[in-house]
Structure formats: structure tokens, C-alpha cells
Design a protein around this motif. Structure first.
Motif, PDB file in Angstrom:
ATOM      1  N   HIS A 130       2.223   5.861   3.743  1.00  0.00           N
ATOM      2  CA  HIS A 130       3.527   6.511   3.871  1.00  0.00           C
ATOM      3  C   HIS A 130       4.563   5.481   4.309  1.00  0.00           C
ATOM      4  O   HIS A 130       4.315   4.678   5.213  1.00  0.00           O
ATOM      5  CB  HIS A 130       3.443   7.644   4.901  1.00  0.00           C
ATOM      6  N   TYR A 131       5.751   5.534   3.684  1.00  0.00           N
ATOM      7  CA  TYR A 131       6.762   4.533   4.019  1.00  0.00           C
ATOM      8  C   TYR A 131       8.167   5.108   3.919  1.00  0.00           C
ATOM      9  O   TYR A 131       8.418   6.098   3.219  1.00  0.00           O
ATOM     10  CB  TYR A 131       6.633   3.308   3.111  1.00  0.00           C
ATOM     11  N   GLY A 132       9.099   4.468   4.660  1.00  0.00           N
ATOM     12  CA  GLY A 132      10.503   4.846   4.647  1.00  0.00           C
ATOM     13  C   GLY A 132      11.321   3.791   3.938  1.00  0.00           C
ATOM     14  O   GLY A 132      11.066   2.580   4.089  1.00  0.00           O
ATOM     15  N   ALA A 133      12.323   4.219   3.192  1.00  0.00           N
ATOM     16  CA  ALA A 133      13.142   3.282   2.422  1.00  0.00           C
ATOM     17  C   ALA A 133      13.960   2.363   3.313  1.00  0.00           C
ATOM     18  O   ALA A 133      14.332   1.258   2.909  1.00  0.00           O
ATOM     19  CB  ALA A 133      14.056   4.052   1.473  1.00  0.00           C
ATOM     20  N   SER A 134      14.255   2.793   4.544  1.00  0.00           N
ATOM     21  CA  SER A 134      15.098   1.994   5.444  1.00  0.00           C
ATOM     22  C   SER A 134      14.305   1.340   6.565  1.00  0.00           C
ATOM     23  O   SER A 134      14.871   0.955   7.594  1.00  0.00           O
ATOM     24  CB  SER A 134      16.211   2.871   6.030  1.00  0.00           C
ATOM     25  N   LEU A 167      -5.826  -2.932  -1.631  1.00  0.00           N
ATOM     26  CA  LEU A 167      -6.807  -1.955  -1.139  1.00  0.00           C
ATOM     27  C   LEU A 167      -7.484  -1.281  -2.330  1.00  0.00           C
ATOM     28  O   LEU A 167      -6.817  -0.866  -3.277  1.00  0.00           O
ATOM     29  CB  LEU A 167      -6.123  -0.909  -0.257  1.00  0.00           C
ATOM     30  N   PRO A 168      -8.805  -1.139  -2.271  1.00  0.00           N
ATOM     31  CA  PRO A 168      -9.528  -0.617  -3.439  1.00  0.00           C
ATOM     32  C   PRO A 168      -9.529   0.897  -3.592  1.00  0.00           C
ATOM     33  O   PRO A 168      -9.929   1.405  -4.634  1.00  0.00           O
ATOM     34  CB  PRO A 168     -10.954  -1.126  -3.209  1.00  0.00           C
ATOM     35  N   ASN A 169      -9.082   1.635  -2.566  1.00  0.00           N
ATOM     36  CA  ASN A 169      -9.190   3.094  -2.640  1.00  0.00           C
ATOM     37  C   ASN A 169      -7.911   3.763  -2.136  1.00  0.00           C
ATOM     38  O   ASN A 169      -7.937   4.556  -1.199  1.00  0.00           O
ATOM     39  CB  ASN A 169     -10.406   3.571  -1.831  1.00  0.00           C
ATOM     40  N   VAL A 170      -6.792   3.433  -2.758  1.00  0.00           N
ATOM     41  CA  VAL A 170      -5.517   4.050  -2.388  1.00  0.00           C
ATOM     42  C   VAL A 170      -5.354   5.349  -3.164  1.00  0.00           C
ATOM     43  O   VAL A 170      -5.239   5.354  -4.392  1.00  0.00           O
ATOM     44  CB  VAL A 170      -4.328   3.105  -2.691  1.00  0.00           C
ATOM     45  N   VAL A 171      -5.358   6.459  -2.430  1.00  0.00           N
ATOM     46  CA  VAL A 171      -5.189   7.761  -3.066  1.00  0.00           C
ATOM     47  C   VAL A 171      -3.740   7.946  -3.508  1.00  0.00           C
ATOM     48  O   VAL A 171      -3.449   8.517  -4.561  1.00  0.00           O
ATOM     49  CB  VAL A 171      -5.608   8.901  -2.115  1.00  0.00           C
ATOM     50  N   GLY A 172      -2.806   7.437  -2.675  1.00  0.00           N
ATOM     51  CA  GLY A 172      -1.403   7.569  -3.038  1.00  0.00           C
ATOM     52  C   GLY A 172      -0.495   6.807  -2.104  1.00  0.00           C
ATOM     53  O   GLY A 172      -0.858   6.485  -0.968  1.00  0.00           O
ATOM     54  N   LYS A 173       0.717   6.490  -2.609  1.00  0.00           N
ATOM     55  CA  LYS A 173       1.795   5.906  -1.809  1.00  0.00           C
ATOM     56  C   LYS A 173       2.902   6.948  -1.760  1.00  0.00           C
ATOM     57  O   LYS A 173       3.327   7.461  -2.799  1.00  0.00           O
ATOM     58  CB  LYS A 173       2.301   4.611  -2.441  1.00  0.00           C
ATOM     59  N   TYR A 174       3.391   7.233  -0.550  1.00  0.00           N
ATOM     60  CA  TYR A 174       4.304   8.363  -0.373  1.00  0.00           C
ATOM     61  C   TYR A 174       5.587   7.901   0.315  1.00  0.00           C
ATOM     62  O   TYR A 174       5.577   7.513   1.484  1.00  0.00           O
ATOM     63  CB  TYR A 174       3.617   9.469   0.438  1.00  0.00           C
TER      64      TYR A 174
END
Length: 423
Positions: A359-363, A379-386
Motif C-alpha cells: 500500500h502506498y500514498g502518492a505524496s 518480490l516473488p509473491n505480490v498479490v497487489g499494489k494499492y
């Protein structure tokens, strides 16, 4: 050492628990100097309580657990075993949510916003058995079997970075939680350095990957090629002398108490000092651009900063200077002894196989989204980037943002339930 458990129940805990917030004296003096100002007596009362006292005040069950690491550090965890309004009975089958704080922080990060808003309470009401870690050296984990944190003779207690927190503290926490609850897996939620240490643990001790239902990385700090924090940028070139200079001045920790902060400001924050940016960004208070409730500032400042070692900051400085996410760089000889090579090896992120939700913030200046994408690629098992929907969401909004529940916490729970369904 036999682990110690202290159970605090509701309001009675406030009188049983003798500790105050890390900076309670400081906040109390400010409040009196301003005759209360615009802050209510409720805010002052909350600002004087430590993290377990706050939980108990608002009617939640709270337990204090102590564990000892294999290298002798005595650490404190705080547990909220169930909710107050929903899911309010003890159930050994509840899924476990273990939360780990960032640099200079503590378990209080996930409590101070109060019921209905703070992450620990939101998770408890959603049916989770919530455990909150405190890394070695912070206000709640300043103890060791033989070393003394306040010794002026040497700083051996403080000779650790987040490498040791990941390699020693996290295994002690996780093994204790799973043994205590009888469960085999748990969710790990790590903010900033809490994400760093997760990566350290599972790269150095990959067998631990099997103990996680999910890794919820809340701006997990790793690569810092695009870091835009002036404090780190200004200190990074001096990473090799920061610690030795601090030791000569008699310091092994940074920002552990307000007396230290006052003394540091008076002696080392002058114009031209290499610490100028550190002083302006860390000591002077909260960034005015943050999306937070200003009436809560005394409560935030009562608990932060919660202390850390100089080496933790120096290690991040090395990440920036050498543009590499690798183990702590001592010196060529010590590296050869410790690692078997003159240069510290990089963390092997291919071994971090736990299901990862990033999880990340644009700012976010501390964990730039470009660096997070770089991490995800390794990372070999990233389910998602949010990406957090609010465009101005920054590093501290993960813990203090007034809309964090709406834009993040509720989604976290959905993703955690999804991870459970994948077992």
C-alpha cells in the motif's frame, strides 16, 4: 526468562498501570503554560496515559506481554484480544493481526486516534486478535538481560539497526504469539520500518514465510533511490561517522526523551550543522501539510518520537548513499567477520515468498511510489499494489490521517479476509 503477562481490564487498568506516556511531562508542562489553550482536558488526560492505559480507558481488553530475544533484549507487546462493541468475546480461533511500527515509533501509533479510527481498534472490532509489537530501544522495550540503555560508559545496548529488529525481535514476537494462541499463521501489518523488518526477517530466515497469512505493507521502506526527505538526504553522506560521532558525545539513541531533544536542539541544531535538517524535520513537530486533526497534536507528541538507535538512522543513510537494500555496513574487517565478505550482502528478496499486499500514498516522501514499485518487482509473491485514493496521502497519514479508515483500513480488512480465503 519466563515471559510475563499483565492483564489490564477497562478503567481499573489506569490506576494499576503506573507508567505515563513517553512525553507526558512535556505535554503537561505545555498545557499548563498555555492555561489549557484550545485543547480540552480530555486530550490532556489521554496525553498522559501510556498505550495500554489508553486502551483500557476506552473499555477495551488489554494485555501486556514480555518476550526475550535470543540476544537478550526484553521486549513488550500489547494485545487487544477482542473488540468492545463487535466480536467482543474471547475466541481462540480468531485470526491474528500483528502490527509493527515504524522508525522512532511504538505501538501507540495504532491506538492514539481512538476507537472507531485507530487501526488497532478497527481490526479488533472486525474480529481480529490484535497484537502490537515494540522494537528494541523504544519506550516500551528498553530492557536487556545484561546491558543498560542509560549507561554513559558505553553504548552496547544501542549497537543495533533494523537488521537486528528483523532478525531477532520479529522471530521472538511471532513465535510467542503463535505458541500463546495455538495458531500456525498470522497477518503481519508493518508501517514503514515495520515493513523493512518484515523483509529482513523473511530474507534472512525464509522459513518464517510459512507463518504469514498475508503481509500488509503500509509504505514498507526498502529501496530509497527516490527518497525526498531532506533529513535523510543531508545525513546520508555522513552515514559512516554519524554513529561514531554520537558515541563520542555519549549518545547511542536518538529522541528517546524530551530532555534529550531539548539538549540536542541547544547544542547541535545550529546553522551549518550536519544535523540541521534532522532538527527542522523531526524535532520541531508535525508537518503542517499533514491531513490530521490538529486538536490531537498533544496526544501525538506525547507518544512520538518513542526512541530508536542512532544505527537505525545510519542504516537508512547507507541505503540512500549506496543505492542498495543491504545489511548494515560496519567496516571492511567487521563485515568480513560478520558476513564473510568485505561488503555487506544485499537482502535476498527472492526468498520473501509470503503473500504481499503493498500500500502506498502518492505524496509519500519517505517511501516514494517508484521505490515501492521497485520493491514489488523483486518480490516473488505480490498479490497487489494499492495506491491510496487521496492524492495528498503521505507517510504519516497511514497512522494519523483523519480519513485513514475510509481510504485504507476498511480495504485492509477486505484484503485480509481475501488472504484468509486463499489458505
Amino acid at each position: 526468562m519466563v515471559p510475563k503477562i499483565v492483564l489490564l481490564v477497562a478503567l481499573a487498568a489506569i490506576t494499576v498501570n503506573a507508567r505515563r506516556a513517553p512525553h507526558a511531562d512535556y505535554i503537561e508542562s505545555l498545557f499548563k503554560a498555555n492555561n489549557g489553550g484550545r485543547f480540552s482536558s480530555d486530550i490532556l488526560e489521554d496525553s498522559l496515559l501510556d498505550a495500554p492505559g489508553l486502551v483500557a480507558k476506552y473499555g477495551y481488553p488489554i494485555e501486556i506481554h514480555h518476550v526475550t530475544t535470543s540476544d537478550g533484549y526484553i521486549l513488550e507487546m500489547h494485545r487487544i484480544p477482542h473488540g468492545r462493541d463487535e466480536h467482543n468475546t474471547r475466541d481462540p480461533s480468531k485470526p491474528i493481526a500483528f502490527i509493527m511500527h515504524g522508525l522512532l515509533s511504538s505501538s501507540a501509533d495504532f491506538i492514539v486516534k481512538g476507537p472507531g479510527n485507530a487501526l488497532a481498534y478497527v481490526l479488533a472490532e472486525a474480529g481480529y486478535d490484535v497484537w502490537l509489537g515494540n522494537a528494541r530501544g523504544n519506550y516500551y522495550s528498553r530492557d536487556h538481560l545484561t546491558l543498560k540503555p542509560d549507561s554513559n560508559i558505553n553504548q552496547n545496548f544501542w549497537k543495533f539497526s533494523w537488521d537486528e529488529i528483523g532478525n531477532f525481535d520479529l522471530p521472538a514476537f511471532i513465535d510467542y504469539i503463535l505458541e500463546t494462541t495455538g495458531q500456525s499463521k498470522l497477518h503481519y501489518l508493518g508501517h514503514s520500518q515495520g515493513g523493512t523488518t518484515f523483509l529482513v526477517l523473511n530474507s534472512l530466515r525464509p522459513e518464517y514465510n510459512e507463518k504469514f497469512i498475508s503481509f500488509q505493507g503500509l509504505a514498507p521502506a526498502s529501496f530509497m533511490d527516490n527518497n525526498d526527505v531532506s533529513m535523510f538526504q543531508s545525513l546520508a553522506p555522513f552515514e559512516n561517522v554519524i554513529e561514531s560521532t554520537a558515541y563520542l558525545l555519549g549518545y547511542g539513541e536518538v529522541f528517546g526523551d524530551r530532555d534529550f531533544i531539548t539538549e540536542f536542539k541547544a547544542n547541535y541544531c545550529g546553522e551549518g550543522s550536519i544535523f540541521t535538517e534532522l532538527c527542522s524535520s523531526t524535532i520541531t513537530g508535525l508537518n503542517e501539510r499533514e491531513f490530521y486533526n490538529s486538536t490531537m497534536v498533544p496526544l501525538f507528541l506525547a507518544h512520538a518520537p518513542a526512541g530508536a538507535s542512532i544505527r537505525q538512522i545510519a542504516h537508512y543513510g547507507q541505503v540512500i548513499k549506496f543505492e542498495a537494500f543491504r545489511r548494515y555496513n560496519h567496516n571492511s574487517l567487521t563485515n568480513l567477520i560478520v558476513y564473510g565478505s568485505r561488503n555487506p550482502p544485499p537482502y535476498d528478496l527472492s526468498k520473501v515468498t509470503a503473500p504481499s499486499y503493498l500500500h502506498y500514498g502518492a505524496s509519500d516522501k519517505e517511501v516514494n511510489y517508484r521505490d515501492l514499485h521497485n520493491l514489488a518487482s523483486k518480490l516473488p509473491n505480490v498479490v497487489g499494489k494499492y495506491r491510496i485514493e487521496r492524492e495528498t496521502f503521505n507517510h504519516y497519514d497511514f497512522i494519523w490521517g483523519i480519513d485513514a479508515r475510509q481510504v485504507l483500513y476498511d480495504k485492509l480488512i477486505t484484503l485480509m479476509k481475501d488472504a484468509e480465503s486463499r489458505l
